[in-house]
Design an enzyme around this catalytic site. Sequence first.
Site, PDB file in Angstrom:
ATOM      1  CB  CYS A 125      -0.925   0.024   1.216  1.00 15.63           C
ATOM      2  SG  CYS A 125      -1.866  -1.503   1.485  1.00 15.63           S
ATOM      3  CG  HIS A 161      -0.469   3.114   4.787  1.00 18.50           C
ATOM      4  ND1 HIS A 161      -0.594   1.922   4.117  1.00 18.50           N
ATOM      5  CD2 HIS A 161       0.331   2.863   5.853  1.00 18.50           C
ATOM      6  CE1 HIS A 161       0.104   0.988   4.736  1.00 18.50           C
ATOM      7  NE2 HIS A 161       0.672   1.543   5.803  1.00 18.50           N
TER       8      HIS A 161
END
Length: 960
Positions: free
Chosen positions: A75, A128
């Site tokens: 990710c 993130h």
Amino acid sequence: MKSPYNLIACLGFLISQSTVAAAKPNIVVIVADDLGYADVAFNPLHPKEITMPHLDALAKQSIICRQGYVTGYVCSPTRAGLMTGRYQQRLGLYTGGEAGSGLPKSEQIFPQFLKPAGYVTGQFGKWHLGPDPEWSPALRGFDEVFGFLGRGAHDYFKLNDPADPIYRGTEVVQETGYLTDRLGEETAAFITRNKSKPFFAYLAFNAVHAPLQAPADEIAKFNTGDKDRDALLAMGKRMDDAIGNVVATLKKEGVWENTLLFFFSDNGGPLAQTANNTPLRAGKHSYYEGGIRVPFLVCWPSQLKPSESQAIVSSLDVLPTALAAAGLPAPEGKRLDGINLLPLLRGGTAAPQRDLFWCSGSEEGWWAIRHGDWKLVGEKAKVGLFDLSKDTSEKNDLAKTMPEKVAELTKLHEVWLEQMANPSKGGTKKRTAEQSEPVDRKAKKTEEKAKKKEEKRAQNKAERTEAAVPAAPKKRPNVLFVISDDLSSRIGPTGDKAVLTPVLDRLASEAMTFPRAYCQYPVCGPSRASFLSGLYPQSTGILDNETNIADIRPSTPSIPGVFRQAGYWTAAVGKVFHKPLENPGNDTWDQVMAFENDETAIELAAREKFEKEHGPITGKNRKIWRDQLLTVAPQTRNQGVKGVGPGYGPTGLRDDQHADGKNARQVAEWITTKASAGKPFMIACGFHKPHIPFIAPDAYFAKYPIESIKLSRSPANDWDDIPRIAATQQYKEYGFPDLGKEDDARRREFMQAYYACISFIDAQLGLIIEALHKSGEWENTIIVFVGDHGYHLGEHFMWGKVHLFEESARMPFMVRVPGVTKGAKNKGLVEMVDIFPTLAELCNVAPPAHLQGRSLVPMLKDPTAPGKEYAYTVVKRRNGLGLAVRFGNWRYTEWGSPDQAELYDLAADPQEFTNLVGKKESADVLTRAKQVLAKAEAHAKSQFIAPPKPESLKANPERP
């Protein structure tokens, strides 16, 4: 001859096109999480169960890029490349851990490029790119933010978890609903609010990333025979609905035609999660096509004709394409690695010959290059070569038959890699063939590790020689000193994952953690008097909880007193010294405050009943009321009830109704309101928890289901080989009537409550750290986090403190120094008396000459720097002291004389079950232990000053 009406229509169309082209387009980037290549309806090989009508409709209005790639196989690296338009390896971000720890603030990112052109920008969903508030997208150019910082996953239903909050801007908000729905709703609302301006909306779903959670009625619509697959499909369907909501809003608000929209997944689908990547090989966590080729759409209704493209495109291209669409020049200075796709997608140019590169660093060992139709993949010791024009599934490895092509592509990759930065968390950029040789790997690894360690030591030694003490900063650093009461080492940063401490985990990622840190006395009062004065208990004379150091040694300076005299603004809240409002020495605090818990519903009902029967709680009624309160419920017991145990349980109160919640909010207020008025501050926050009673808000108990609590066991004869004076009978005070007779249910209840208290204070610490970020003080604030001593939870059949085993003497300790500490551990021995000289050196404050600890600054700079020769801890028993010294892998304790002693080899016996005193094979170690103990005791007594009124000292009880 053409009809004049057709000519007018054509002219009208051209005029409308030029008008649209002249207006800056809106830009929408939608990123799915872990979406399988074939788990979309616009992949002709999709399985029959796929139901995504909105994405299917969008695909019919888009250019479907069949060879769309992302820059990472997990990710966060992909997101770093997307936000910067540059290979994340240029920033030293090779792994998920590196990118997830924070995108360097020196990098300009997507919204910052657009804002000068009048764009309003919004980020919705998963970030993130930094787990703490300091990395918030709201501080990186986004005008509006709704989502979570997180590390990767987020619960889809629990949106009020203080350990993983939802943010609106930089503020934590309380939310309900299904997270995927909420992200779509917030994005749609952003579009509606800003339809009159050019806008950039970045919608980053966490769907369909684990955990596999969807509304039950949605899951029930699928029946594949695999419950996980059904849940995954339901998550995808709900994401599809959210995308449909966004597209419908764009159309409703009249901005659809002039919106440039991208849709793709952040990496390939994970096969373990039932993702379908047909026809590609492998999935997430690999550089085969299934890990990095993703569903990829580009839509701009007024400018791009729906079609399919076989051109090689990348998520790196999104930013330069958006800039070109907005009429903005490419940035100067830092080159973008992507290309403007508009000429290609409009059909004006042929697909360019281009190379794409991937690398996850030497530790993970993966690397790859796409060169035209050729693909070379390196996986640790293996290399595979594939012709993707004939072999999309990468089944036919040509590496052995075409070594020249392997060498050519390897060289291209090496040339590219030379331009990239070194990995930010250490190691090399790429695993070489030599590193992959299976020849005595363990010995080679040990040799390399030793070599790196020696090189690091030499480097740090040179740095220390050049500057023996830290240079005084232009702006003196603040100090946040956080003390937790009765905190054992059962937290993640010190190696125990049983207790959930996400805030402390994130703090540890920027701090130096000392897993072998020891208190000097395992009881609150003596321990705090010791480390706040920098003196051992045998020098302070404080050997119980009753004596106040301000009475017995009024002229002894403390950490806050010395810092205040040096020009710091000092403040304390909660339990810092043993008694919250005591003021040792002169002029210690500028402000000092203490709070109590609000009255719980249980207490309120009991009090109203009592007052109705007995009248106001005054005079004699006060004692009667206190005694009665102990019997109302487990939560109303304070210290404890004989034979029953201490208070414990959920309170029904909010965080801010607990004393520690108030403590944290007071500290946050001091920081955000700049209470120090321009001075550097030293703020001490004394959390009361997890001290008994083990009570906390309900949500923290829910984190620890009783059946999940794991128990350690001690041998039935555990007490047989230790001096009787070493042990206490505190187990009776916790409701265990007989030595050695376990009550698992009771033990688990206490442990659940103790763990809940730790998670509670962890969340409160998060509020303080958030305030440091919000105020701009984060980068200039040293943070010390420490427990005042350890705590037994049934080990050795002991409860509480006042023991000298590891569970009592060792406690969590970490220090975060901006620009110095980098998330490492130093396993050398340290003591709490070392805190005072360490802070003095870090802050360029002159320390008192009598301090008995030593500065830990060399250890903060270098995780391999050696610790102390020993750590020394004492505790009172009757009229004498138990003395313990930890040295090397050994702990030696004497209880009044060498005849009553303990010796443990903690390398072979970490739980200290076997006392080696009297064992012939331990004679040499025992001799050495006695010498170390004598040396430690002499040093600990070296600054003793006889108190003015020795008769005022009270006998020390053997209970906390």
